[in-house]
Structures are given as C-alpha cells and as structure tokens.
Write an enzyme that holds these catalytic residues in place. Structure first.
Site, mmCIF file in Angstrom:
data_model
loop_
_atom_site.group_PDB
_atom_site.id
_atom_site.type_symbol
_atom_site.label_atom_id
_atom_site.label_comp_id
_atom_site.label_asym_id
_atom_site.label_seq_id
_atom_site.Cartn_x
_atom_site.Cartn_y
_atom_site.Cartn_z
ATOM 1 C CB CYS A 255 18.733 -8.606 8.274
ATOM 2 S SG CYS A 255 19.113 -8.184 6.557
ATOM 3 C CG HIS B 214 20.289 -5.464 13.342
ATOM 4 N ND1 HIS B 214 20.453 -6.765 12.935
ATOM 5 C CD2 HIS B 214 19.843 -4.783 12.249
ATOM 6 C CE1 HIS B 214 20.117 -6.874 11.651
ATOM 7 N NE2 HIS B 214 19.749 -5.688 11.206
#
Lengths: 409, 79
Positions: free
Chosen positions: A160, A300
């Site tokens: 990610c 994030h």
C-alpha cells in the site's frame, strides 16, 4: 545541487469520479464512494462492501484496448491520459521521458479468470495476452508504450506504499538527470472473491455491511477495518527548468521523500511508529524544511484500529508539538483504500489541497478516538496564504514506510 | 459452409480481436502486412476460428496462413 521537480499534470479515476475534477469536488463535499458488492460470492464472506471506480474504464477506453489489459492497467491508462493531457501533452525528446507506475498486487482478476478458463476449457484456450495482463510492471509498460517513453519504465512494489514510492522514484530520476519528465503513479483493481477473502482472513476489512458509506471511518472509535477501493492516480513530474522552458502550468512542487522500513512484522504496524516517524522526518529534511513548515498531512489513515494509532504515534514522534498546528485528514474515509493506488491519488489530493488552500474533510468521524491527539478536519478547512508545505504518508504490508512532501512554490 | 460465410465470420473475429474494420478483411489481404495483426493477435484469431468452426489449426499450419484467403481455404477444407 539536484534539479527541482514540479508537478505539471494530474489524472485519476477513483470511486468518487472518473477524473481529477469530479473526484476532488466529491471529496470536498464529503461524499462516500463505497457501495455494496452485488455479486453472489460476497454472501460467503464477512465483507460485502467496496469502492468501485465511479466510471468503468471500459466505458472510456477503446474495446480492443480493454480486452488486452487487466483492469488495473485500464485504470492506469485512463489516469495517465488525463495527466498527460493536463500537462499539455509536451512535445519532447522521448529519450528523456520515463514512466513509473506501481501496483500493490497486479493483475489478479485476470489471473483468476484465466485459471477458470484453464480448468474449464484447457491450456489451448489461454489468451496470448495473459502474461502481459498479470505482470506487475504491465501498467507502467502500457503507459510507457502509449507515450513512447524511453528514459526508463519502472515499477516499485511495496504493497500500500507502492504509489508513493513510485512518485519518489520518478522524482529521483529527474533529480539525478536521467529524465526531464516522468509520468508516475499507482493503480489497483483487485476487488474479487479471492483477494477479499485474503484480506478478510487477516481481519483487516470493515464488516459494516449494513452501512457501506460510513464503513471507512479513520480515527473514529468505532472503526473496524479498511474498505477496499479500486482506481488509479497519475502525475506528470517535470524538472522546473523543462516546465518553465515550455511555459507549463505548475500545479505544485515536489519537496522530497523519506523511505524507511519497520523491521518489525510482515503485516502489523510497529506500535511505536519508529519507521514511519523516521520516514516523515527524512521527507521533511529532503525537502529542506522543518516540522514547523508542515501545515497539512494527508494521512495513510486506513481506518484499521491499530494502523491509525500507530500513524498517530509516528506523526507525534516526528513533529512533536508542531503536530498541533497541522491539519490532518484521512481521505480513505471516502475513496476506500486503493492499495497500490492509494499513495498516488492521495499525493494528488495533497497537491490540490496546497493549490486550492483547502483541506478535504475526513468523513464519518463522529467520535474521535481519545487515544489520538491530532487536529483532524471533519469539514473542509482553509489553509493559510503564503509558502506552505504538506505531507502525504503511505505504509504497506511488509513494513514499508513512505512519506512525501509537496510545496506551494 | 460457403467461402463467403467463412470470410464474414473471419472478418468478425479479426474485428473483435484487433479492431480492424470488417470491410477491410478481404481474401487478398495479408494478416501481418495489410491488417497489422501481430503474432499475439494472430494466436487469438486462430483460437476463435477453432472454436467457431471446430477445426484444429496447428502452429506449423498458421505460418502458411499469410492472407485471409489462405485461412478461408484452410478452414473450408478442414471444417
């Protein structure tokens, strides 16, 4: 003296819209792109929700193109075409043009479809395009071929954090003089039974199936996991001198990057956020700035119970009391988590935030987790005039930590 | 199955696989030189033709199918 890197083009396709403008306006309005998966297999699984691209790439691309490409490649091509057009489609020496497009997982849905074909119809019915549809470097290669890029085509993979790592790699190519323009970003399109089962087995996904649009809720006490999204984000990075010489519009300035690793666990964040805080400080330092210069963080913030806390700890460790004057947002509350595309679309959100001087809200944050002491925007928040800088954080399974800094001038 | 039927079926396949306009797929046209069919697309054309007409077109035969007419003749003779 390394060469300065600026952003001259942006493109995206996301659960909120088929381009930058529609995604950005939906984001500022606090809209969710998450919906219920209508395929039957979800009934066998704990998670029934995801963020599908608002505009299916097959509606935009030529039919012959789409049948040779994995869905992640289609998304990357849509975003890259928008970004390239936005940059003014520069006529340039193609030996000086590169592409760096990342993916976290690659062409998994194409692989699974081909496996069905193999089992049902035999090896002789496997498409000759299968290999190029599933290879992780496929999106970078397809975009590179589209533009004729010959300075290099690259695909960093860090789960990610991949999209952010791609942008840092692209910037480095320009700083080091390998290229004048690099088309960079990340893409992902893996919403299917197998990947959902895999993430569900890790207990990583939200199971708020009865209310999809509020399921992704970073920093909220009732967050219960991330919601998978799909799509792509692509930027055109360019040396300032090259952009200036051709009179390009400059959307923002790439400040710097920090890349570290946790050395802690394959899938759990370091609870002390040491790798992440070092990445943040390294990015700020690389940009020639200090923590006090960071007015905004696009976090994030995946909406997992542990991850959001670990990132908070890292931000506090890196910025100290300067974190008090930084407006944080978690845009995955609306887009879902685009995995390898996340760092790319969120870099674009960060650039737009600086350009338009407005922080998009974090949706669904009704009860702030008392363990998290950050100034999180729940409605659009203005940013000050003058020279400002902002941070985009991305972390990936494997313990990858990537922080990027963007500046206004 | 007339040669014309096979030509029309093949034109539809070539259009589906490579986006070549149906009317461009004529007996005298070469797959590579005239229709810009690359080797991967040719594999797809062959697979689709095998499925449609129940023929087997071995790899060693494919290299002899230079033109659309060559393919029509082979399919006509073997289906």
């Amino acid at each position: 003296m390394t060469r300065e890197v600026v952003v001259t083009g942006m493109g995206m396709t996301t659960p909120l819209g088929g381009d930058v403008a529609s995604t950005w306006s939906a984001l500022l309005a606090g809209t969710s792109g998450i919906s219920t998966i209508t395929e039957e297999w979800v009934l066998e699984q704990p998670c029934h929700i995801a963020g599908f691209m608002a505009v299916d790439p097959t509606e935009v691309l030529d039919r012959v193109e789409t049948r040779r490409m994995d869905r992640s490649q289609q998304a990357a091509l849509v975003a890259a075409r928008e970004a390239w057009a936005d940059a003014g489609a520069p006529e340039m020496d193609l030996d000086r043009l590169g592409t760096v497009i990342a993916t976290g997982i690659g062409g998994v849905t194409s692989l699974l479809n081909a496996h069905d074909t193999l089992r049902e119809r035999g090896a002789s019915r496997i498409s000759p395009h299968l290999v190029t549809m599933i290879m992780p470097n496929g999106p970078a290669a397809i975009v590179g071929l589209e533009l004729g890029a010959r300075a290099g085509v690259h695909t960093p993979v860090s789960a990610c954090a991949s999209g952010a790592e791609a942008i840092s790699y692209a910037a480095r190519m320009i700083q080091e003089g390998r290229a004048d323009v690099v088309v960079a970003g990340g893409t992902e399109a893996v919403i299917c039974d197998l990947t959902m089962a895999g993430f569900a087995a890790m207990r990583a996904l939200s199971t708020r199936n009865d209310d999809p649009q509020t399921a992704s809720r970073p920093y909220d006490v009732d967050r219960d996991g991330f919601v998978m999204g799909e799509g792509a984000g692509v930027v055109v990075l360019e040396s300032r001198e090259h952009a200036k010489a051709r009179g390009a519009t400059i959307h923002g300035v790439y400040g710097g990057a920090g890349l570290t690793s946790d050395g802690h666990h394959i899938a759990q964040p370091d609870p002390e956020g040491r790798g992440a805080s070092r990445a943040i400080l390294a990015a700020i330092s690389d940009a020639g700035l200090t923590p006090a210069d960071i007015v905004h963080i696009n976090a994030h913030a995946t909406s997992t119970p542990q991850g959001d806390i670990a990132e908070f700890v890292a931000i506090r460790a890196a910025l100290g009391s300067d974190a008090d004057s930084t407006v944080v947002t978690g845009t995955k509350s609306m887009t879902g988590h685009l995995l390898g595309g996340a760092g790319a679309i969120e870099s674009i959100f960060t650039i737009l935030t600086i350009r338009d001087r407005v922080v998009p809200p974090t949706a669904n944050l009704t009860n702030m987790d008392p363990a998290i002491d950050l100034d999180v925007a729940t409605s659009p928040r203005p940013l000050p005039a003058g020279d400002i800088a902002a941070l985009n954080n991305s972390f990936g399974f494997g313990g990858h930590d990537v922080a990027l800094v963007f500046r206004s001038n | 199955m007339s040669q014309q039927d096979i030509l029309e079926g093949l034109a539809a396949i070539v259009n589906e696989v490579a986006g070549v306009p149906v009317e461009d797929v004529q007996l005298d046209k070469a797959f590579v030189d005239d229709l810009d069919i690359d080797s991967l697309s040719m594999v797809e054309v062959v697979m689709a033709a095998e499925d449609k007409w129940g023929v087997k077109i071995p790899d060693e035969e494919v290299k002899n199918l230079r033109t659309v007419g060559d393919a029509v003749t082979f399919i006509s003779a073997n289906s």
